[in-house]
Design a protein around this motif. Sequence first.
Motif, PDB file in Angstrom:
ATOM      1  N   PRO A  58       0.624  -1.151   0.064  1.00  0.00           N
ATOM      2  CA  PRO A  58      -0.120   0.158   0.001  1.00  0.00           C
ATOM      3  C   PRO A  58       0.876   1.291  -0.083  1.00  0.00           C
ATOM      4  O   PRO A  58       2.050   1.083   0.122  1.00  0.00           O
ATOM      5  CB  PRO A  58      -0.631   0.101   1.323  1.00  0.00           C
ATOM      6  N   ASN A  59       0.271   2.315  -0.421  1.00  0.00           N
ATOM      7  CA  ASN A  59       0.775   3.715  -0.513  1.00  0.00           C
ATOM      8  C   ASN A  59       0.321   4.240   0.886  1.00  0.00           C
ATOM      9  O   ASN A  59      -0.911   4.646   1.005  1.00  0.00           O
ATOM     10  CB  ASN A  59       0.491   4.652  -1.388  1.00  0.00           C
ATOM     11  N   TYR A  60       1.253   4.297   2.093  1.00  0.00           N
ATOM     12  CA  TYR A  60       0.668   4.644   3.322  1.00  0.00           C
ATOM     13  C   TYR A  60       0.426   6.053   3.224  1.00  0.00           C
ATOM     14  O   TYR A  60      -0.765   6.217   4.127  1.00  0.00           O
ATOM     15  CB  TYR A  60       1.632   4.148   4.334  1.00  0.00           C
ATOM     16  N   LYS A  61       0.945   6.924   2.656  1.00  0.00           N
ATOM     17  CA  LYS A  61       0.675   8.497   2.726  1.00  0.00           C
ATOM     18  C   LYS A  61      -0.480   8.701   2.052  1.00  0.00           C
ATOM     19  O   LYS A  61      -1.282   9.407   2.636  1.00  0.00           O
ATOM     20  CB  LYS A  61       1.721   9.013   1.831  1.00  0.00           C
ATOM     21  N   LYS A  62      -0.957   7.921   1.187  1.00  0.00           N
ATOM     22  CA  LYS A  62      -2.583   8.021   0.597  1.00  0.00           C
ATOM     23  C   LYS A  62      -3.434   7.647   1.580  1.00  0.00           C
ATOM     24  O   LYS A  62      -4.797   7.712   1.294  1.00  0.00           O
ATOM     25  CB  LYS A  62      -2.494   7.431  -0.806  1.00  0.00           C
ATOM     26  N   LEU A  63      -3.061   6.528   2.518  1.00  0.00           N
ATOM     27  CA  LEU A  63      -4.123   6.201   3.379  1.00  0.00           C
ATOM     28  C   LEU A  63      -4.041   6.820   4.753  1.00  0.00           C
ATOM     29  O   LEU A  63      -4.505   6.331   5.789  1.00  0.00           O
ATOM     30  CB  LEU A  63      -3.517   4.462   3.536  1.00  0.00           C
ATOM     31  N   ALA A  69       7.056   4.899  12.684  1.00  0.00           N
ATOM     32  CA  ALA A  69       8.059   4.685  13.868  1.00  0.00           C
ATOM     33  C   ALA A  69       8.413   3.564  14.347  1.00  0.00           C
ATOM     34  O   ALA A  69       7.628   2.457  14.098  1.00  0.00           O
ATOM     35  CB  ALA A  69       7.255   5.459  15.183  1.00  0.00           C
ATOM     36  N   PHE A  70       9.571   3.478  14.869  1.00  0.00           N
ATOM     37  CA  PHE A  70      10.107   2.306  15.376  1.00  0.00           C
ATOM     38  C   PHE A  70      10.338   2.234  16.794  1.00  0.00           C
ATOM     39  O   PHE A  70      10.722   3.547  17.340  1.00  0.00           O
ATOM     40  CB  PHE A  70      11.628   1.863  14.898  1.00  0.00           C
ATOM     41  N   ILE A  71       9.729   1.442  17.731  1.00  0.00           N
ATOM     42  CA  ILE A  71       9.661   1.342  19.272  1.00  0.00           C
ATOM     43  C   ILE A  71      10.502   0.218  19.979  1.00  0.00           C
ATOM     44  O   ILE A  71      10.389  -0.708  19.472  1.00  0.00           O
ATOM     45  CB  ILE A  71       8.338   1.478  19.805  1.00  0.00           C
ATOM     46  N   LEU A  72      11.265   0.706  20.665  1.00  0.00           N
ATOM     47  CA  LEU A  72      12.120  -0.124  21.370  1.00  0.00           C
ATOM     48  C   LEU A  72      11.542  -0.557  22.717  1.00  0.00           C
ATOM     49  O   LEU A  72      10.982   0.677  23.293  1.00  0.00           O
ATOM     50  CB  LEU A  72      13.585  -0.089  21.683  1.00  0.00           C
ATOM     51  N   ALA A  73      11.301  -1.673  23.047  1.00  0.00           N
ATOM     52  CA  ALA A  73      10.456  -1.826  24.330  1.00  0.00           C
ATOM     53  C   ALA A  73      11.168  -2.838  25.413  1.00  0.00           C
ATOM     54  O   ALA A  73      11.939  -3.873  24.851  1.00  0.00           O
ATOM     55  CB  ALA A  73       8.989  -2.043  24.199  1.00  0.00           C
ATOM     56  N   ARG A  74      11.136  -2.622  26.519  1.00  0.00           N
ATOM     57  CA  ARG A  74      11.622  -3.565  27.650  1.00  0.00           C
ATOM     58  C   ARG A  74      10.431  -4.501  27.923  1.00  0.00           C
ATOM     59  O   ARG A  74       9.591  -4.022  28.200  1.00  0.00           O
ATOM     60  CB  ARG A  74      12.543  -3.015  28.708  1.00  0.00           C
ATOM     61  N   TYR A  75      10.873  -5.667  28.055  1.00  0.00           N
ATOM     62  CA  TYR A  75       9.705  -6.710  28.640  1.00  0.00           C
ATOM     63  C   TYR A  75       9.957  -6.673  30.396  1.00  0.00           C
ATOM     64  O   TYR A  75      11.027  -6.826  30.709  1.00  0.00           O
ATOM     65  CB  TYR A  75      10.312  -8.179  28.045  1.00  0.00           C
ATOM     66  N   VAL A 141      10.986   8.148  15.374  1.00  0.00           N
ATOM     67  CA  VAL A 141      10.095   8.438  14.050  1.00  0.00           C
ATOM     68  C   VAL A 141      11.174   8.433  13.040  1.00  0.00           C
ATOM     69  O   VAL A 141      12.020   8.905  12.743  1.00  0.00           O
ATOM     70  CB  VAL A 141       9.404   9.637  14.290  1.00  0.00           C
ATOM     71  N   SER A 142      10.565   7.812  12.034  1.00  0.00           N
ATOM     72  CA  SER A 142      11.567   7.793  10.625  1.00  0.00           C
ATOM     73  C   SER A 142      11.260   8.914   9.862  1.00  0.00           C
ATOM     74  O   SER A 142      10.103   9.354   9.631  1.00  0.00           O
ATOM     75  CB  SER A 142      10.992   6.444   9.815  1.00  0.00           C
ATOM     76  N   PHE A 143      12.197   9.635   9.367  1.00  0.00           N
ATOM     77  CA  PHE A 143      11.869  10.948   8.390  1.00  0.00           C
ATOM     78  C   PHE A 143      11.619  10.298   7.046  1.00  0.00           C
ATOM     79  O   PHE A 143      10.846  10.850   6.362  1.00  0.00           O
ATOM     80  CB  PHE A 143      13.212  11.832   8.404  1.00  0.00           C
ATOM     81  N   VAL A 144      12.480   9.422   6.487  1.00  0.00           N
ATOM     82  CA  VAL A 144      12.255   8.849   5.241  1.00  0.00           C
ATOM     83  C   VAL A 144      12.617   7.371   4.964  1.00  0.00           C
ATOM     84  O   VAL A 144      13.506   6.970   5.885  1.00  0.00           O
ATOM     85  CB  VAL A 144      13.507   9.585   4.296  1.00  0.00           C
ATOM     86  N   THR A 145      11.777   6.675   4.377  1.00  0.00           N
ATOM     87  CA  THR A 145      12.033   5.253   4.141  1.00  0.00           C
ATOM     88  C   THR A 145      12.658   5.136   2.736  1.00  0.00           C
ATOM     89  O   THR A 145      12.137   5.495   1.705  1.00  0.00           O
ATOM     90  CB  THR A 145      10.858   4.431   4.047  1.00  0.00           C
TER      91      THR A 145
END
Length: 150
Positions: A58-63, A69-75, A141-145
């Motif tokens: 999909p074109n996520y911008k059009k959706l 974003a990528f999230i690091l989490a601790r368990y 947060v990702s600036f550009v893919t």
Amino acid sequence: MGEVLDTIDLKLLKELRENSRENIASLSKKLGIPRTTVHYRIKKLVSEGIIEKFTIKPNYKKLNLGTTAFILARYEPDSGLTQREVAKRIAQIEEVYEVHIIAGEWDLLIKVRAPSAEDIGKVVIDKLREIKGVGQTVTMVSFVTVKEEP
């Protein structure tokens, strides 16, 4: 396939990764093999589980999901849940597109899509951090893919 994939199989997989809708006649022409062979090889790759499914990109911008974003989490092991159970609960969040159990300082890597950074924040605060077993998080947060596999 029970044996190692040959160069034709690898080329076929590459073409299908680029465009899984490409028709057999076109693939046959590109690969220089008969259509029946292309059809057979695709069926074989599916039956052997090498191709798990055909999908879309999909074109996520059009959706209106243009922010990734990528999230690091601790368990938190004292949560009473296993790390896999926590990961499965995270995977149920609508905005979550990927969940990986990883090695290193962090335990989970989570890919999220939303309309804006503010919406990503709401996902983290209102949904992710509310899951039992999720500890500290860091959001990037990702600036550009530049490259992304479907």
